[in-house]
Design a protein around this motif. Structure first.
Motif, PDB file in Angstrom:
ATOM      1  N   ARG A  11       0.819  -1.209   0.000  1.00 62.39           N
ATOM      2  CA  ARG A  11       0.000   0.000   0.000  1.00 62.39           C
ATOM      3  C   ARG A  11       0.852   1.259   0.000  1.00 62.39           C
ATOM      4  NH1 ARG A  11      -5.268  -1.415   2.997  1.00 62.39           N
ATOM      5  NH2 ARG A  11      -5.356   0.810   3.236  1.00 62.39           N
ATOM      6  N   SER A  12       2.159   1.118  -0.178  1.00 61.83           N
ATOM      7  CA  SER A  12       3.060   2.250  -0.021  1.00 61.83           C
ATOM      8  C   SER A  12       2.800   3.375  -1.014  1.00 61.83           C
ATOM      9  CB  SER A  12       4.512   1.788  -0.133  1.00 61.83           C
ATOM     10  OG  SER A  12       4.753   1.241  -1.416  1.00 61.83           O
ATOM     11  N   ASP A  13       2.253   3.050  -2.187  1.00 65.44           N
ATOM     12  CA  ASP A  13       2.024   4.097  -3.184  1.00 65.44           C
ATOM     13  C   ASP A  13       0.542   4.388  -3.418  1.00 65.44           C
ATOM     14  OD1 ASP A  13       1.420   1.731  -4.443  1.00 65.44           O
ATOM     15  OD2 ASP A  13       2.503   2.211  -6.293  1.00 65.44           O
ATOM     16  N   ASN A  14      -0.314   3.957  -2.506  1.00 69.53           N
ATOM     17  CA  ASN A  14      -1.750   4.184  -2.678  1.00 69.53           C
ATOM     18  C   ASN A  14      -2.102   5.668  -2.733  1.00 69.53           C
ATOM     19  OD1 ASN A  14      -2.207   1.470  -2.770  1.00 69.53           O
ATOM     20  ND2 ASN A  14      -3.526   1.397  -0.970  1.00 69.53           N
ATOM     21  N   VAL A  15      -1.468   6.476  -1.896  1.00 62.73           N
ATOM     22  CA  VAL A  15      -1.772   7.913  -1.877  1.00 62.73           C
ATOM     23  C   VAL A  15      -1.454   8.519  -3.239  1.00 62.73           C
ATOM     24  CG1 VAL A  15      -1.167  10.146  -0.873  1.00 62.73           C
ATOM     25  CG2 VAL A  15      -1.527   8.178   0.617  1.00 62.73           C
ATOM     26  N   GLU A  16      -0.294   8.167  -3.793  1.00 62.67           N
ATOM     27  CA  GLU A  16       0.082   8.705  -5.107  1.00 62.67           C
ATOM     28  C   GLU A  16      -0.889   8.246  -6.188  1.00 62.67           C
ATOM     29  OE1 GLU A  16       2.217   7.173  -2.998  1.00 62.67           O
ATOM     30  OE2 GLU A  16       3.500   8.856  -2.421  1.00 62.67           O
TER      31      GLU A  16
END
Length: 73
Positions: A11-16
């Protein structure tokens, strides 16, 4: 036999990804509004309705961005 391991939930790039989705949706709204100039009454109504759904999606994306950002802290 070919056994596949499930991929870990990254989930590390979910915000992006969500921010990109918001930007794409905003661009779609702007393009649709520009096309309304050349649209008839029924087409215009459909575009307005679709843009309203897009705005609702943007609000949901932004809420999810907040949740993801808090989860990453």
């Amino acid at each position: 036999m070919n056994h596949r391991k499930p991929h870990p939930d990254d989930r590390s790039d979910n915000v992006e990804k969500l921010q990109s989705m918001v930007q794409n949706t905003i661009e779609n709204i702007e393009e649709a509004e520009a096309s309304m100039e050349f649209s008839s009454g029924e087409q215009r109504k459909q575009i307005e309705e679709k843009n309203e759904r897009r705005r609702e999606s943007i609000a949901a994306f932004r809420e999810e961005i907040k949740n993801e950002a808090n989860a990453q802290k």
